[in-house]
Write an enzyme that holds these catalytic residues in place. Structure first.
Site, mmCIF file in Angstrom:
data_model
loop_
_atom_site.group_PDB
_atom_site.id
_atom_site.type_symbol
_atom_site.label_atom_id
_atom_site.label_comp_id
_atom_site.label_asym_id
_atom_site.label_seq_id
_atom_site.Cartn_x
_atom_site.Cartn_y
_atom_site.Cartn_z
ATOM 1 N N GLU A 267 0.831 -1.210 0.000
ATOM 2 C CA GLU A 267 0.000 0.000 0.000
ATOM 3 C C GLU A 267 0.866 1.262 0.000
ATOM 4 O O GLU A 267 1.915 1.310 0.636
ATOM 5 C CB GLU A 267 -0.898 -0.007 1.243
ATOM 6 C CG GLU A 267 -1.780 1.214 1.393
ATOM 7 C CD GLU A 267 -2.470 1.285 2.742
ATOM 8 O OE1 GLU A 267 -3.416 2.068 2.873
ATOM 9 O OE2 GLU A 267 -2.049 0.559 3.667
ATOM 10 N N LYS A 331 -9.791 2.692 -2.685
ATOM 11 C CA LYS A 331 -10.209 2.193 -1.377
ATOM 12 C C LYS A 331 -11.594 2.741 -1.055
ATOM 13 O O LYS A 331 -11.845 3.946 -1.161
ATOM 14 C CB LYS A 331 -9.203 2.617 -0.302
ATOM 15 C CG LYS A 331 -9.451 2.001 1.068
ATOM 16 C CD LYS A 331 -8.325 2.363 2.034
ATOM 17 C CE LYS A 331 -8.512 1.682 3.379
ATOM 18 N NZ LYS A 331 -7.416 2.008 4.325
ATOM 19 N N CYS A 384 -5.459 -2.223 2.831
ATOM 20 C CA CYS A 384 -5.263 -2.091 4.274
ATOM 21 C C CYS A 384 -6.383 -2.784 5.044
ATOM 22 O O CYS A 384 -6.650 -3.952 4.854
ATOM 23 C CB CYS A 384 -5.139 -0.613 4.643
ATOM 24 S SG CYS A 384 -4.638 -0.303 6.359
#
Length: 515
Positions: A267, A331, A384
């Site tokens: 990430e 995300k 994440c």
């Protein structure tokens, strides 16, 4: 509070889940001894539950404070508030759970189902209210054992939690005022259920899982310290280090990147916006063979979605051997206070910032989108902590070939946090019957098969490459992956029914006055 803190030993990396056989019976005894009746007793139980939850979350989530020390001059003053305030807030849900359990309480052995009904309701709410934070739900104690964790394939995390609570609470029934044979009946039944789950899990683990043909993975784990990772002034050096490390030959891939299909970076790999740095695509194109596709976490800029103001996204980007971005996915589930602030403009006006220090916060993607990867099956992208949300990891449409989790746990150093994060991501693989490919900046990077078995991994803090094939997914999704939360809902209704029937069966005029 002490019992709650001791319960944290059941979490990763300790995995001492039998400690719950000591601490959960204390919850039963607390509710047994709670005076009063009705809402008055429920309020007292809520206080007991809050203290238990506060101890549990304080002892299992203290490592979150490490993130505030990365830029201690800016955020250090917030550390004590974060370390205390988060557990205090999460403990409200534990308090709610014990209050609900007390309203369903009885004098008989089925009160352990009342405890399960209440606690799991609180845990489910914790996983959904205010965007949700189901971290270290009590069911993860059983997930520490690979054989027991197979139960999640059928009932998911919430069902695993619902099974765990009465099993761990059952020793309290040994103190009931009944003949010894009757007192031991329920704990023996709980032990039998646990043994059956273990046996069934061992049988399931006898399956052999092959690899997808002609897919060769290389996961690069740079172990870059967080205070350097976002240093824009070091952008050239950081990218050069990534490419040099990625290109190293290994026993599995003696020709280095020439043997690789997918090169995966973690990430937020770049301390810059890739599209705004023309030198970066040129450097990547010079280093990557034509047959290699780079899949990396990277911030990108774009038009803000409807109703949002930020133009910066936390994304996964698919880059071909010419350095061209072929796909970007954003995300969807952002981290509060890490990637955005609730009431962003108001709190920024007061001088507060999220930990990433991105003015205006990040923009959230509108929906999950699968990654289309040349020469490999499609992937369900999880950036994440998106990997911690059960039943929310698969995009709509055809079933993907694997779960791809890119993360940056460098915020938390060499603490329990990255171990807990990895355990939760691994359980998603079991629930969905899909392999997990995980790239983490400082670890734990890993390839996990659809039964949760670790094929290969790099340790926390280790720098290097992880070379592996891509395990196949199960031909048919397990019940948790196929039906989502439906199996859990059926199990929960059954548990609630047992608690209600047990309360009615023991509700005499005498014990009504005592309840």
């Amino acid at each position: 509070m002490g019992a709650g803190a001791a319960s944290a030993l059941s979490t990763a990396p300790f995995g001492l889940w039998p400690v719950l056989f000591l601490t959960f019976p204390l919850l039963v005894l607390l509710l047994d001894g709670r005076p009063g009746k009705g809402w008055r007793a429920a309020w007292g139980a809520a206080c007991d539950g809050w203290w238990f939850g506060f101890g549990y979350f304080l002892a299992s989530l203290w490592w979150i404070g490490s993130a505030f020390l990365v830029e201690a001059d800016v955020f250090g003053w917030l550390l004590p508030f974060a370390v205390v305030a988060l557990p205090a807030g999460l403990a409200i849900f534990t308090g709610f759970g014990l209050a609900l359990a007390r309203l369903l309480w009885s004098n008989g052995p089925t009160r352990i189902f009342a405890l399960a009904t209440g606690l799991v309701a609180g845990e489910w709410l914790r996983g959904h209210v205010l965007t949700g934070f189901p971290w270290n739900s009590f069911g993860y104690a059983l997930a520490e054992n690979l054989a027991l964790s197979q139960t999640a394939a059928f009932v998911g995390l919430w069902g695993l939690t619902l099974i765990a609570v009465p099993i761990f609470a059952s020793p309290a029934l040994l103190l009931d005022p009944a003949p010894p044979s009757r007192r031991a009946l329920w704990p023996a039944a709980a032990a039998a259920v646990l043994l059956c789950l273990y046996g069934a899990g061992m049988l399931r683990l006898r399956q052999e899982i092959g690899n997808v043909a002609d897919v060769h993975l290389r996961i690069m784990q740079p172990a870059l310290p967080q205070d350097r990772k976002f240093a824009y002034g070091e952008r050239h050096r950081i990218l050069d280090d990534y490419l040099a490390l990625s290109g190293q030959p290994s026993t599995a891939y003696p020709r280095g990147l020439d043997d690789v299909t997918l090169l995966i970076w973690p990430e937020s790999a770049f301390p810059f916006i890739y599209d705004l740095e023309p030198w970066a695509p040129a450097r990547i194109a010079a280093a990557l063979p034509d047959n290699v596709t780079l899949v990396t976490g990277a911030a990108r800029s774009g038009r803000p979605p409807s109703g949002q103001t930020s133009s910066i996204f936390n994304s996964i980007r698919v880059i071909d051997g010419d350095g061209v971005v072929r796909q970007s996915v954003d995300k969807v589930h952002l981290v509060p206070f890490g990637e955005y602030l609730p009431f962003q403009e108001t709190l920024e006006a007061l001088g507060l910032e999220q930990l990433t220090r991105q003015r205006g916060g990040f923009a959230a993607g509108t929906h999950h989108v699968p990654l289309d990867l040349p020469g490999a099956p499609s992937a369900a992208p999880l950036i994440c902590y998106e990997a911690i949300f059960p039943h929310s990891v698969i995009p709509e449409g055809p079933r993907p070939g694997f779960l791809l989790n890119v993360t940056n746990d460098a915020w938390f150093g060499l603490t329990p946090g990255p171990y807990q994060h990895f355990l939760q991501a691994r359980l998603r693989a079991i629930e969905e019957g899909l392999p997990l490919v995980r790239a983490a900046n400082t670890g734990i990077s890993a390839v996990v098969d659809p039964l949760g078995r670790i094929v290969a991994a790099l340790n926390l803090g280790e720098k290097g490459n992880l070379d592996a094939g891509l395990p196949r997914g199960l031909d048919t999704p397990p019940p948790a992956g196929r039906y989502g939360a439906t199996p859990f809902a059926g199990l929960y209704f059954t548990t609630l029914l047992l608690a209600v029937l047990g309360r009615r069966a023991t509700r005499t005029p005498e014990n009504t006055l005592k309840s």
